[in-house]
Design a protein around this motif. Sequence first.
Motif, mmCIF file in Angstrom:
data_model
loop_
_atom_site.group_PDB
_atom_site.id
_atom_site.type_symbol
_atom_site.label_atom_id
_atom_site.label_comp_id
_atom_site.label_asym_id
_atom_site.label_seq_id
_atom_site.Cartn_x
_atom_site.Cartn_y
_atom_site.Cartn_z
ATOM 1 N N ARG A 215 -4.384 -7.880 -5.746
ATOM 2 C CA ARG A 215 -4.780 -6.523 -5.345
ATOM 3 C C ARG A 215 -6.105 -6.548 -4.592
ATOM 4 N N ARG B 288 -2.319 -1.586 -3.374
ATOM 5 C CA ARG B 288 -2.674 -0.424 -4.171
ATOM 6 C C ARG B 288 -1.632 -0.228 -5.267
ATOM 7 N N GLU B 289 -1.935 0.652 -6.198
ATOM 8 C CA GLU B 289 -0.970 0.956 -7.255
ATOM 9 C C GLU B 289 0.300 1.566 -6.675
ATOM 10 N N SER B 290 0.164 2.188 -5.500
ATOM 11 C CA SER B 290 1.327 2.816 -4.867
ATOM 12 C C SER B 290 2.212 1.821 -4.130
ATOM 13 N N HIS C 115 4.932 -0.669 -4.038
ATOM 14 C CA HIS C 115 6.026 -1.027 -4.938
ATOM 15 C C HIS C 115 6.973 -2.078 -4.359
#
Length: 288
Positions: free
Chosen positions: A147, A153-155, A157
């Motif tokens: 990361r 980012r956490e978004s 996928h």
Amino acid sequence: MASASSSTYRDDRRTELREFLRSRRARVSPADVGMPAGGRRRTPGLRREEVAVLAGVGASWYTWLEQGRDITVSGQVLDAIARVLLLDAAERAHLYRLAGLTPPQAPSAPSVALSPEVRRLLDAWSPRPGYVRDRHWHFTAVNDAARVVFGYRESDHNCLVSFFTNPRYRVRHRDWEETAPEVAAAFRADAARYPDDPEFGRIAGELAAVSPEFAALWARHDVAEHTSAVKAVDHPEAGTMVFDATLLPLPQHPGHHLIMHNPRPGTDTQERLEALMRQHSLVVAHPG
């Protein structure tokens, strides 16, 4: 004219095929396949004629196969023999190879929770970047280093979607334009392994609708295989870092791969990476 080495290889493979089939046949009793025992037997397991009948092939043909003769073999027949001999997945693939055929692609399960062993391996790989993706290239695990280094980012996928739509990843990837065709071609090659899986087409279609660059590359129908790559990253804090990326299949998670990044020898990437991760560790520990 065949070379001596290739002839020896074929002879060795036929010998192994003969011994493998005999050993598998010997461990299967008539009762295991729903047949009457038929009195006392001189040898354990099924007879050749019984295997042939149960598999739906001629007794002479099966005898020739077990003798390692040079005969035409189909995957359909090998599957029938594998069912009769109660072969597991690894044994079935071994039978294919000994018979001179490429084993069919094993069906992949959808994304599932990673095993504790894989998670520990990914954690232990820190401070080097690493992540796991499934057969559709969805991220199933991403370590902190990946990361920080790549700007995930956490978004994020999906690895393919992030490559073409994450601006932070793109600006950091020094060779993005040169790499993009290879990435699209590798995804098409993976999709071809599962022709009945519509998820690949859905991902590609939705991505093409928002990324003209991917749409143009996808329309080329290029295919490529890759198990390793070199990634050069221009990080806004750490400067240029170069990694050797290796893609490793996870047999316990069919279709999943572990992608591990190692600082390239001959560069100062290791030192830059360690300093970067120390900095981010301090930021996390002391956000104020």
